[in-house]
Scaffold this motif. Structure first.
Motif, PDB file in Angstrom:
ATOM      1  N   LEU A   1      -5.845  -3.755 -15.113  1.00  0.00           N
ATOM      2  CA  LEU A   1      -6.325  -3.928 -13.745  1.00  0.00           C
ATOM      3  C   LEU A   1      -7.761  -4.447 -13.670  1.00  0.00           C
ATOM      4  CD1 LEU A   1      -4.661  -0.971 -11.819  1.00  0.00           C
ATOM      5  CD2 LEU A   1      -3.841  -3.297 -12.250  1.00  0.00           C
ATOM      6  N   PRO A   2      -8.710  -3.929 -14.468  1.00  0.00           N
ATOM      7  CA  PRO A   2     -10.041  -4.540 -14.439  1.00  0.00           C
ATOM      8  C   PRO A   2     -10.020  -6.024 -14.806  1.00  0.00           C
ATOM      9  CG  PRO A   2     -10.149  -2.383 -15.470  1.00  0.00           C
ATOM     10  CD  PRO A   2      -8.683  -2.691 -15.285  1.00  0.00           C
ATOM     11  N   ALA A   3      -9.181  -6.386 -15.781  1.00  0.00           N
ATOM     12  CA  ALA A   3      -9.070  -7.798 -16.149  1.00  0.00           C
ATOM     13  C   ALA A   3      -8.516  -8.605 -14.984  1.00  0.00           C
ATOM     14  CB  ALA A   3      -8.170  -7.947 -17.378  1.00  0.00           C
ATOM     15  N   GLY A   4      -7.575  -8.020 -14.228  1.00  0.00           N
ATOM     16  CA  GLY A   4      -7.025  -8.715 -13.072  1.00  0.00           C
ATOM     17  C   GLY A   4      -8.051  -8.927 -11.976  1.00  0.00           C
TER      18      GLY A   4
ATOM     19  N   ALA B   1      -6.710  -6.440  -3.491  1.00  0.00           N
ATOM     20  CA  ALA B   1      -5.409  -5.761  -3.515  1.00  0.00           C
ATOM     21  C   ALA B   1      -5.276  -4.885  -4.762  1.00  0.00           C
ATOM     22  CB  ALA B   1      -4.273  -6.787  -3.459  1.00  0.00           C
ATOM     23  N   ILE B   2      -5.801  -5.339  -5.881  1.00  0.00           N
ATOM     24  CA  ILE B   2      -5.750  -4.532  -7.107  1.00  0.00           C
ATOM     25  C   ILE B   2      -6.541  -3.243  -6.928  1.00  0.00           C
ATOM     26  CG2 ILE B   2      -6.520  -4.432  -9.522  1.00  0.00           C
ATOM     27  CD1 ILE B   2      -5.814  -7.403  -9.747  1.00  0.00           C
ATOM     28  N   VAL B   3      -7.732  -3.351  -6.346  1.00  0.00           N
ATOM     29  CA  VAL B   3      -8.570  -2.166  -6.129  1.00  0.00           C
ATOM     30  C   VAL B   3      -7.862  -1.190  -5.183  1.00  0.00           C
ATOM     31  CG1 VAL B   3     -10.752  -1.336  -5.197  1.00  0.00           C
ATOM     32  CG2 VAL B   3     -10.707  -3.405  -6.600  1.00  0.00           C
TER      33      VAL B   3
ATOM     34  N   ARG C   1       0.827  -1.208   0.000  1.00  0.00           N
ATOM     35  CA  ARG C   1       0.000   0.000   0.000  1.00  0.00           C
ATOM     36  C   ARG C   1       0.867   1.266   0.000  1.00  0.00           C
ATOM     37  NH1 ARG C   1      -3.874   0.202   4.963  1.00  0.00           N
ATOM     38  NH2 ARG C   1      -1.866   0.631   5.942  1.00  0.00           N
ATOM     39  N   SER C   2       1.925   1.258   0.814  1.00  0.00           N
ATOM     40  CA  SER C   2       2.825   2.409   0.875  1.00  0.00           C
ATOM     41  C   SER C   2       3.539   2.630  -0.441  1.00  0.00           C
ATOM     42  CB  SER C   2       3.850   2.194   1.998  1.00  0.00           C
ATOM     43  OG  SER C   2       4.819   3.216   2.009  1.00  0.00           O
ATOM     44  N   ARG C   3       3.947   1.540  -1.075  1.00  0.00           N
ATOM     45  CA  ARG C   3       4.656   1.652  -2.351  1.00  0.00           C
ATOM     46  C   ARG C   3       3.729   2.194  -3.437  1.00  0.00           C
ATOM     47  NH1 ARG C   3       6.782   2.987  -5.990  1.00  0.00           N
ATOM     48  NH2 ARG C   3       8.256   1.991  -7.406  1.00  0.00           N
ATOM     49  N   CYS C   4       2.471   1.785  -3.425  1.00  0.00           N
ATOM     50  CA  CYS C   4       1.515   2.303  -4.404  1.00  0.00           C
ATOM     51  C   CYS C   4       1.315   3.801  -4.231  1.00  0.00           C
ATOM     52  CB  CYS C   4       0.176   1.574  -4.275  1.00  0.00           C
ATOM     53  SG  CYS C   4       0.214  -0.146  -4.834  1.00  0.00           S
ATOM     54  N   TYR C   5       1.158   4.236  -2.986  1.00  0.00           N
ATOM     55  CA  TYR C   5       0.980   5.664  -2.721  1.00  0.00           C
ATOM     56  C   TYR C   5       2.212   6.443  -3.183  1.00  0.00           C
ATOM     57  CZ  TYR C   5       0.342  10.015  -0.113  1.00  0.00           C
ATOM     58  OH  TYR C   5       0.223  11.328   0.240  1.00  0.00           O
TER      59      TYR C   5
END
Length: 313
Positions: free
Chosen positions: A265-268, A289-291, A231-235
Motif C-alpha cells: 500500500l505505501p508503494a501504491g 483511495a488507498i489511504v 469504503r463499505s467493503r473495506c470496513y
C-alpha cells in the motif's frame, strides 16, 4: 483427475450471469467431470435450473443460508477428485480447468487459486480505483504473486481443492462471510481465507498454490464501481478479518495483511503521487483511495475485535 465444478447461486436476478458462467464451464478445453449448481434456499430458481440444465446436478443448499453453506453442499455432492468453485457472476477462460489441474500435479498441493480479472460495468476501470484494492470486487490485486507460487489463501470465486480435504478440515464456517446471501447489506467476506488457514493448520506441509494461468473474468456491477461501496467493503473486510483472527489466531490470520499494509500500500500511494506529477491527476485520487481503504479496513478490524471481546466478557 476428475474435476467437479461447483457454482453457488441464490437469485433469479442473476439468471443471465448464471447462464454465462455455466456456458464458460461447458467451453473448457479440459472438460469437467460434473457441473453442480447449488441453489441457496430458492425453490423457484432450483426448479428453473433443473429444467434448463438437465445435464447438470442441481441441488438445494442443505445447510444454513449463505455462501459457506452452499460451498459445503457442493463439496458433499461432488464425486470428483477435485472441487473447483466458480462465482455465479464470473466467466472462465477456456483453459481455466486445465491450468487448475496442472497445479495439482504436486501431491503436497491441496488448493489452487487462479487469476481473477475485473469486468467493469462501465467497460473500463474507474480512474480513481487503485488496483491494490481489486480484492474489494473479488479480483486478483496488486500485491499478489504474478507467477505460480505458494500463497496463504486462495480467493473463493476462482479456487479448487482436493475434495477429501474439504470435509476433513471441517468445511467452510458459516459464521464468516455472507451468512445470508442478499439479505445482509454489509458486504462481508473471508470465508475462504479462514478455511485455507484452518486447512493448513490441520495439515502441516500442505500447499496452497496461486496459478496465474487459471483465468476468469468477474463482473463488477455499476454499484460496486462507486466509492461508497469501496469504503463499505473495506470496513466489512476489517470486520471479517477480526472473525478470522479470532478463529485461527492473529499470527496466521494477519500474516499476509502485515506485508500488504506495510509494503504494497505505501508503494501504491507513491505510484499514485508519481503519476500525478507525470500528468495524471487521477493518481492523487488513487493514492487517497488507498489511504481511505486502509483506514476503513483497520477501523473495521478494531470494531470487530472489540465486539468479539465484549461478547466473551
Amino acid at each position: 483427475m476428475k474435476i467437479s465444478v461447483v457454482i453457488c447461486v441464490y437469485t433469479e436476478d442473476r439468471w443471465e450471469d448464471i447462464r454465462e458462467a455455466v456456458e464458460s464451464v461447458e467451453r473448457q478445453r479440459r472438460k469437467p467431470y460434473e457441473v453442480i449448481l447449488v441453489v441457496d434456499h430458492n425453490p423457484d430458481l432450483h426448479l428453473r435450473l433443473k429444467q434448463e440444465y438437465p445435464g447438470a446436478i442441481v441441488v438445494e443448499n442443505a445447510h444454513e443460508q449463505g455462501l459457506s453453506g452452499g460451498k459445503n453442499t457442493g463439496a458433499a455432492t461432488a464425486s470428483g477428485d477435485v472441487v473447483a468453485y466458480l462465482d455465479d457472476d464470473a466467466v472462465a477462460e477456456p483453459g481455466w480447468l486445465e491450468a487448475l489441474e496442472e497445479g495439482f500435479q504436486d501431491p503436497a498441493v491441496v488448493g489452487v487459486g487462479g487469476s481473477t480479472r475485473p469486468l467493469w460495468a462501465a467497460g473500463r476501470r474507474p480512474r480513481w480505483f487503485p488496483p491494490e484494492f481489486d480484492w474489494t470486487v473479488g479480483c486478483t490485486y496488486v500485491g499478489m504473486p504474478t507467477v505460480r507460487a505458494p500463497i496463504r489463501n486462495v480467493m473463493g470465486g476462482n479456487a479448487a481443492f482436493r475434495r477429501e480435504v474439504v470435509g476433513a478440515a471441517g468445511g467452510f464456517h458459516t459464521g464468516i462471510g455472507r451468512s445470508v446471501q442478499g439479505r445482509r447489506s454489509r458486504p462481508l467476506g473471508c470465508e475462504e481465507t479462514e478455511f485455507c488457514i484452518r486447512l493448513s493448520q490441520r495439515f502441516p506441509g500442505a500447499v496452497m498454490l496461486f496459478e496465474p494461468a487459471a483465468v476468469i473474468g468477474h463482473k463488477v456491477s455499476a454499484q460496486r464501481e462507486r466509492f461508497a461501496y469501496f469504503r463499505s467493503r473495506c470496513y466489512a473486510e476489517g470486520l471479517s478479518k477480526a472473525l478470522v483472527a479470532s478463529s485461527v489466531g492473529t499470527r496466521d490470520g494477519l500474516s499476509s495483511e502485515r506485508a500488504y499494509a506495510t509494503r504494497t500500500l505505501p508503494a501504491g500511494v507513491l505510484r499514485g503521487i508519481g503519476a500525478a506529477f507525470r500528468g495524471d491527476p487521477a493518481g492523487l485520487s488513487r493514492a487517497f483511495a488507498i489511504v481511505v481503504g486502509l483506514a476503513w479496513t483497520g477501523w473495521g478490524y478494531v470494531v470487530g475485535t472489540t465486539r468479539l471481546k465484549s461478547r466473551r466478557s
